[in-house]
Structure formats: structure tokens, C-alpha cells
Design a protein around this motif. Sequence first.
Motif, PDB file in Angstrom:
ATOM      1  N   GLY A 179     -52.625 -15.197  39.310  1.00 50.45           N
ATOM      2  CA  GLY A 179     -51.406 -15.936  39.630  1.00 50.45           C
ATOM      3  C   GLY A 179     -50.265 -15.680  38.665  1.00 50.45           C
ATOM      4  N   SER A 180     -50.569 -15.434  37.396  1.00 54.45           N
ATOM      5  CA  SER A 180     -49.499 -15.212  36.425  1.00 54.45           C
ATOM      6  C   SER A 180     -48.862 -13.831  36.593  1.00 54.45           C
ATOM      7  N   LEU A 181     -49.499 -12.970  37.374  1.00 56.03           N
ATOM      8  CA  LEU A 181     -48.950 -11.633  37.592  1.00 56.03           C
ATOM      9  C   LEU A 181     -47.709 -11.673  38.477  1.00 56.03           C
ATOM     10  N   ASP A 182     -47.652 -12.615  39.424  1.00 54.11           N
ATOM     11  CA  ASP A 182     -46.505 -12.673  40.333  1.00 54.11           C
ATOM     12  C   ASP A 182     -45.187 -12.889  39.602  1.00 54.11           C
ATOM     13  N   SER A 183     -45.138 -13.866  38.689  1.00 56.88           N
ATOM     14  CA  SER A 183     -43.867 -14.115  38.001  1.00 56.88           C
ATOM     15  C   SER A 183     -43.493 -12.930  37.107  1.00 56.88           C
ATOM     16  N   PHE A 184     -44.478 -12.294  36.490  1.00 56.92           N
ATOM     17  CA  PHE A 184     -44.189 -11.105  35.684  1.00 56.92           C
ATOM     18  C   PHE A 184     -43.686  -9.972  36.581  1.00 56.92           C
ATOM     19  N   ALA A 185     -44.326  -9.767  37.722  1.00 61.79           N
ATOM     20  CA  ALA A 185     -43.960  -8.677  38.631  1.00 61.79           C
ATOM     21  C   ALA A 185     -42.541  -8.827  39.165  1.00 61.79           C
TER      22      ALA A 185
END
Length: 160
Positions: A53-59
Amino acid sequence: MSKLKAVHAAREPGAAYAFARGHSAAGASIEHYLHAKSALERDHMVREGFEVGSLDSFANRFGRSGRSLAQLLGVAPATYDRRVREGKPLSQDDSDRIARLIDVERAAARVFGDEEAAREWLAAPVPVLGGAVPIELLATTPGHQAVINALRRIMAGTAA
């Protein structure tokens, strides 16, 4: 803690920094990785695996979805989808690829003086890399090294 236990704890991988915050049963937060105070803390987070889930905001920084960025970095779409469905963190290897991107983005920001300019450079063909797009090379260790070397050449003024 006895001296013997202290020595043993120091020899156990992760024992000295296993208490680091920013972790859940689903893995380590990429946001926490971005603000980690030490290389050992970052290592622990990569070994634990990043929360999917934390990958989406980074992406979003790259104009991509987490799934799209993960796939670009060599994570199989089916693996990504399964991790999301099961609420499990990315593997150590998959998390390491994301960590490489973070580290290269930081290095590029230092070279170009700006995070946005760094992301633009990462997403465009680069002559010193034979026209390859840097972000597309980060799925492998040799590709990562080529990108780092290109940044060094640019910084030194020797890139064509």
C-alpha cells in the motif's frame, strides 16, 4: 543485559534495530524508509519488505500506480496483486529494487539540484546510457550500477 547476551544480540542480524518504527505486519512503510536515520534501519526495512500500500503514494511521484512502478522494477503483476490481496509485504528482492530507485532518485536530485528534475531525468532516454531510460534499468544490479555511473559522469562533467 549480560555482556554475553549483548555480544550475541550484536551478532544477530537485525537485533540491534528490530525495534525501529514504521513497520506493520504488512511490512515497512516506504515513507518511513525515506526518513530513516541510518543505513542499518533502511536495511532492516528492505529485509522486512515494503508495504504494498505504501508503494502507491511513492509511485505517484513518478506519475504511476504502485502496480505499474512495481512492474517496471521487475515485480511480476501477479505477485503484486497477490501481495495486495493477502495483505503481505513485498519480498526482500522486490523491496530492494524499490530502495534502489529511492536511492538513485536522491542521487539524481543532488546532481540536478531538484527532485522534479531528477524524476524527469530518470524517465527520459539518456545519451550516456546509450539512449536507455534510467528508471527502466533499476530492476537489475548491473543496470543500477550503470545509472549510478552515469550520474557520477554527469557530476564530474565527463558525460557526453
